[in-house]
Write an enzyme that holds these catalytic residues in place. Structure first.
Site, PDB file in Angstrom:
ATOM      1  N   TYR A 150       0.822  -1.207   0.000  1.00  0.00           N
ATOM      2  CA  TYR A 150       0.000   0.000   0.000  1.00  0.00           C
ATOM      3  C   TYR A 150       0.853   1.253   0.000  1.00  0.00           C
ATOM      4  O   TYR A 150       2.067   1.185   0.184  1.00  0.00           O
ATOM      5  CB  TYR A 150      -0.933   0.001   1.223  1.00  0.00           C
ATOM      6  CG  TYR A 150      -0.251   0.331   2.538  1.00  0.00           C
ATOM      7  CD1 TYR A 150       0.538  -0.614   3.178  1.00  0.00           C
ATOM      8  CD2 TYR A 150      -0.353   1.599   3.104  1.00  0.00           C
ATOM      9  CE1 TYR A 150       1.177  -0.318   4.365  1.00  0.00           C
ATOM     10  CE2 TYR A 150       0.285   1.903   4.302  1.00  0.00           C
ATOM     11  CZ  TYR A 150       1.042   0.935   4.925  1.00  0.00           C
ATOM     12  OH  TYR A 150       1.684   1.233   6.092  1.00  0.00           O
TER      13      TYR A 150
ATOM     14  N   ARG B  91       8.163   3.761  -4.593  1.00  0.00           N
ATOM     15  CA  ARG B  91       8.151   2.773  -3.500  1.00  0.00           C
ATOM     16  C   ARG B  91       7.087   1.708  -3.737  1.00  0.00           C
ATOM     17  O   ARG B  91       7.292   0.525  -3.469  1.00  0.00           O
ATOM     18  CB  ARG B  91       7.936   3.483  -2.159  1.00  0.00           C
ATOM     19  CG  ARG B  91       8.115   2.554  -0.978  1.00  0.00           C
ATOM     20  CD  ARG B  91       8.120   3.296   0.331  1.00  0.00           C
ATOM     21  NE  ARG B  91       6.874   4.004   0.556  1.00  0.00           N
ATOM     22  CZ  ARG B  91       6.692   4.918   1.497  1.00  0.00           C
ATOM     23  NH1 ARG B  91       7.681   5.227   2.319  1.00  0.00           N
ATOM     24  NH2 ARG B  91       5.528   5.527   1.647  1.00  0.00           N
TER      25      ARG B  91
ATOM     26  N   ARG C 198      -7.923 -19.920  -0.320  1.00  0.00           N
ATOM     27  CA  ARG C 198      -6.753 -19.725   0.541  1.00  0.00           C
ATOM     28  C   ARG C 198      -5.724 -20.853   0.401  1.00  0.00           C
ATOM     29  O   ARG C 198      -5.977 -21.988   0.826  1.00  0.00           O
ATOM     30  CB  ARG C 198      -7.225 -19.623   2.003  1.00  0.00           C
ATOM     31  CG  ARG C 198      -6.136 -19.260   2.985  1.00  0.00           C
ATOM     32  CD  ARG C 198      -6.708 -19.154   4.393  1.00  0.00           C
ATOM     33  NE  ARG C 198      -5.700 -18.753   5.360  1.00  0.00           N
ATOM     34  CZ  ARG C 198      -4.840 -19.592   5.932  1.00  0.00           C
ATOM     35  NH1 ARG C 198      -4.876 -20.882   5.638  1.00  0.00           N
ATOM     36  NH2 ARG C 198      -3.953 -19.137   6.808  1.00  0.00           N
TER      37      ARG C 198
ATOM     38  N   HIS D 145      -1.255 -20.976   0.778  1.00  0.00           N
ATOM     39  CA  HIS D 145      -0.126 -20.092   1.083  1.00  0.00           C
ATOM     40  C   HIS D 145       0.635 -19.702  -0.181  1.00  0.00           C
ATOM     41  O   HIS D 145       0.961 -18.539  -0.378  1.00  0.00           O
ATOM     42  CB  HIS D 145       0.807 -20.743   2.104  1.00  0.00           C
ATOM     43  CG  HIS D 145       0.291 -20.646   3.504  1.00  0.00           C
ATOM     44  ND1 HIS D 145      -0.849 -21.289   3.926  1.00  0.00           N
ATOM     45  CD2 HIS D 145       0.744 -19.960   4.581  1.00  0.00           C
ATOM     46  CE1 HIS D 145      -1.072 -21.012   5.198  1.00  0.00           C
ATOM     47  NE2 HIS D 145      -0.120 -20.201   5.619  1.00  0.00           N
TER      48      HIS D 145
ATOM     49  N   LYS E 218       6.486  -2.077   1.876  1.00  0.00           N
ATOM     50  CA  LYS E 218       5.306  -1.502   2.546  1.00  0.00           C
ATOM     51  C   LYS E 218       4.129  -2.477   2.407  1.00  0.00           C
ATOM     52  O   LYS E 218       3.190  -2.251   1.644  1.00  0.00           O
ATOM     53  CB  LYS E 218       4.999  -0.122   1.952  1.00  0.00           C
ATOM     54  CG  LYS E 218       4.194   0.782   2.887  1.00  0.00           C
ATOM     55  CD  LYS E 218       4.270   2.213   2.414  1.00  0.00           C
ATOM     56  CE  LYS E 218       3.269   3.134   3.099  1.00  0.00           C
ATOM     57  NZ  LYS E 218       3.482   3.326   4.515  1.00  0.00           N
TER      58      LYS E 218
ATOM     59  N   GLU F  30      12.823   2.616  13.787  1.00  0.00           N
ATOM     60  CA  GLU F  30      11.893   3.642  13.276  1.00  0.00           C
ATOM     61  C   GLU F  30      10.665   3.664  14.178  1.00  0.00           C
ATOM     62  O   GLU F  30      10.604   2.955  15.176  1.00  0.00           O
ATOM     63  CB  GLU F  30      11.498   3.331  11.828  1.00  0.00           C
ATOM     64  CG  GLU F  30      10.774   2.008  11.659  1.00  0.00           C
ATOM     65  CD  GLU F  30      10.363   1.708  10.220  1.00  0.00           C
ATOM     66  OE1 GLU F  30      10.216   2.650   9.418  1.00  0.00           O
ATOM     67  OE2 GLU F  30      10.177   0.519   9.920  1.00  0.00           O
TER      68      GLU F  30
HETATM   69  N1  PLP Z   1       7.945   3.876   8.733  1.00  0.00           N
HETATM   70  C1  PLP Z   1       6.797   3.184   8.727  1.00  0.00           C
HETATM   71  C2  PLP Z   1       6.771   1.839   9.383  1.00  0.00           C
HETATM   72  C3  PLP Z   1       5.646   3.710   8.128  1.00  0.00           C
HETATM   73  O1  PLP Z   1       4.505   2.997   8.119  1.00  0.00           O
HETATM   74  C4  PLP Z   1       5.705   5.001   7.549  1.00  0.00           C
HETATM   75  C5  PLP Z   1       4.531   5.592   6.899  1.00  0.00           C
HETATM   76  O2  PLP Z   1       3.500   5.016   6.785  1.00  0.00           O
HETATM   77  C6  PLP Z   1       6.916   5.696   7.587  1.00  0.00           C
HETATM   78  C7  PLP Z   1       8.021   5.107   8.172  1.00  0.00           C
HETATM   79  C8  PLP Z   1       7.029   7.078   6.976  1.00  0.00           C
HETATM   80  O3  PLP Z   1       7.045   6.980   5.579  1.00  0.00           O
HETATM   81  P1  PLP Z   1       6.558   8.196   4.656  1.00  0.00           P
HETATM   82  O4  PLP Z   1       7.439   9.360   4.995  1.00  0.00           O
HETATM   83  O5  PLP Z   1       6.797   7.696   3.279  1.00  0.00           O
HETATM   84  O6  PLP Z   1       5.129   8.451   4.960  1.00  0.00           O
END
Ligand code: PLP
Length: 280
Positions: free
Chosen positions: A33, A52, A100, A102, A144, A176
C-alpha cells in the site's frame, strides 16, 4: 471516515462497499500500500510514492498491470469524486481473489482498493510524545506490506501510555516509529537509521535528507542507540501525514530542545518544498 472508496472500478461510500472474502488481503494481508497527502487532486511527492509502490510490488511478485499513468488516472478520479481540500489518499494492491493457499494462486488478477479520507494536518509546532518498544518485526520492513500487526500493537501501546507514537528498538538500536521514521540532530548533524531491511524507506525521510544536504547539514546514515536518542540535541519524526516535527518526550522524559535553530531551518525548508509542490 473515508469520503470515497474505490474497489476494482466501483466507486462509492466505503461503509456501503464490500470486498470479496477471498481477496488475499482479507485473510493473508497479501499486498502492499501507499498513503499520501492530497490537496484537492494535487498529491505531495506522488512520484516518490509510486517508486516505492512499484518496488513493493516487485518484492512481493504481485503482477499489477496498471502502469503509473493508469494508476494516476484512477487516483485522480477518486480525488475528484471526493473533492476534499485536504485528505489522505490511500491505495493498496492485493495479489488476487482466490481460495486460501499459502503459495501464490495459479489464477486471479491483483485487486486495487483506494480510499480518500478528509484530514486536518497537525500544526508544525505540535511536538510529539514518544514511547520506546521492542522491535519484534520481521526482516522485510523495507517493503510496505499490509502486514502491520507489530506496528498496530506498538501504536496502541503508545496511545495507552498517553503518547503519540511508538519507537521501535532492536538490540538497543532505534529503527523507526510504528508509522514514522525517527532521526536525531546531534552536534549539527542529522543521524538516521540506514535504509536496509529494518526500516521503511520513508518518502519524507528522503526529502529531509535532501534538504540537509542542500543546507550543508552533515548526514550520517547509521543506527543510533536509545541512549543517543534520549541525549540528542533534537529528536525528529517524519511521515507523509506528520511532515517533519520534533519530539518533546521519550518514555515520559523530556528530550531535545538544544538545536532549535537548526530544527526550524529544516522545518522551514520542508514547508517550502511542500507549499511549492502543492501550489504549483
Ligand atoms: N515507517 C513506517 C513503518 C511507516 O509505516 C511510515 C509511513 O507510513 C513511515 C516510516 C514514513 O514513511 P513516509 O514518509 O513515506 O510516509
Amino acid at each position: 471516515m473515508p469520503a470515497i472508496g474505490w474497489y476494482n472500478g466501483m466507486l462509492g461510500k466505503p461503509a456501503e462497499m464490500s470486498v470479496p472474502m477471498n481477496d488475499r488481503a482479507v485473510y493473508f494481508g497479501d499486498g502492499c500500500y501507499e498513503a499520501c497527502v492530497a490537496f484537492g487532486t494535487r498529491v505531495f511527492a506522488l512520484d516518490a510514492h509510486f517508486d516505492r509502490f512499484y518496488n513493493s510490488l516487485r518484492a512481493l511478485e504481485i503482477p499489477f498491470s496498471e502502469d503509473r499513468a493508469a494508476l494516476k488516472a484512477i487516483l485522480t478520479g477518486c480525488l475528484q469524486a471526493a473533492d476534499e481540500p485536504c485528505a489522505v489518499l490511500y491505495w493498496q494492491a492485493s495479489r488476487a481473489t482466490a481460495p486460501r493457499t499459502h503459495a501464490f494462486p495459479g489464477s486471479g488478477e491483483p485487486n486495487l482498493l483506494v480510499t480518500v479520507t478528509p484530514k486536518t494536518l497537525l500544526p508544525p509546532e505540535r511536538t510529539l510524545r514518544l514511547v520506546t518498544t521492542e522491535d519484534v518485526r520481521y526482516a522485510m520492513c523495507n517493503v510496505k506490506t499490509l502486514n502491520l500487526i507489530p506496528n498496530i500493537l506498538a501504536n496502541e501501546h503508545a496511545k495507552r501510555s498517553g503518547a503519540d507514537e511508538a519507537v521501535f528498538v532492536r538490540s538497543g538500536f532505534v529503527t523507526e516509529g510504528s508509522h514514522t521514521n525517527v532521526h536525531i540532530l546531534q552536534d549539527g548533524a542529522l543521524i538516521t537509521h540506514p535504509t536496509d531491511n529494518r526500516i521503511l524507506p520513508g518518502v519524507t525521510r528522503r526529502i529531509l535528507l535532501d534538504l540537509c544536504r542542500e543546507n550543508g547539514v552533515p548526514v550520517a546514515e547509521r543506527p543510533f542507540t536509545t541512549k543517543e536518542l534520549t541525549n540528542a540535541d533534537e529528536v525528529l519524526i517524519t511521515s507523509s501525514t506528520l511532515g517533519v516535527r520534533r519530539a518533546e518526550t521519550v518514555d515520559g522524559v523530556p528530550v531535545g530542545g538544544r538545536a532549535e535553530t537548526l530544527y526550524k531551518r529544516l522545518l522551514t525548508a520542508y514547508g517550502e518544498v511542500f507549499s511549492r509542490e502543492m501550489r504549483a
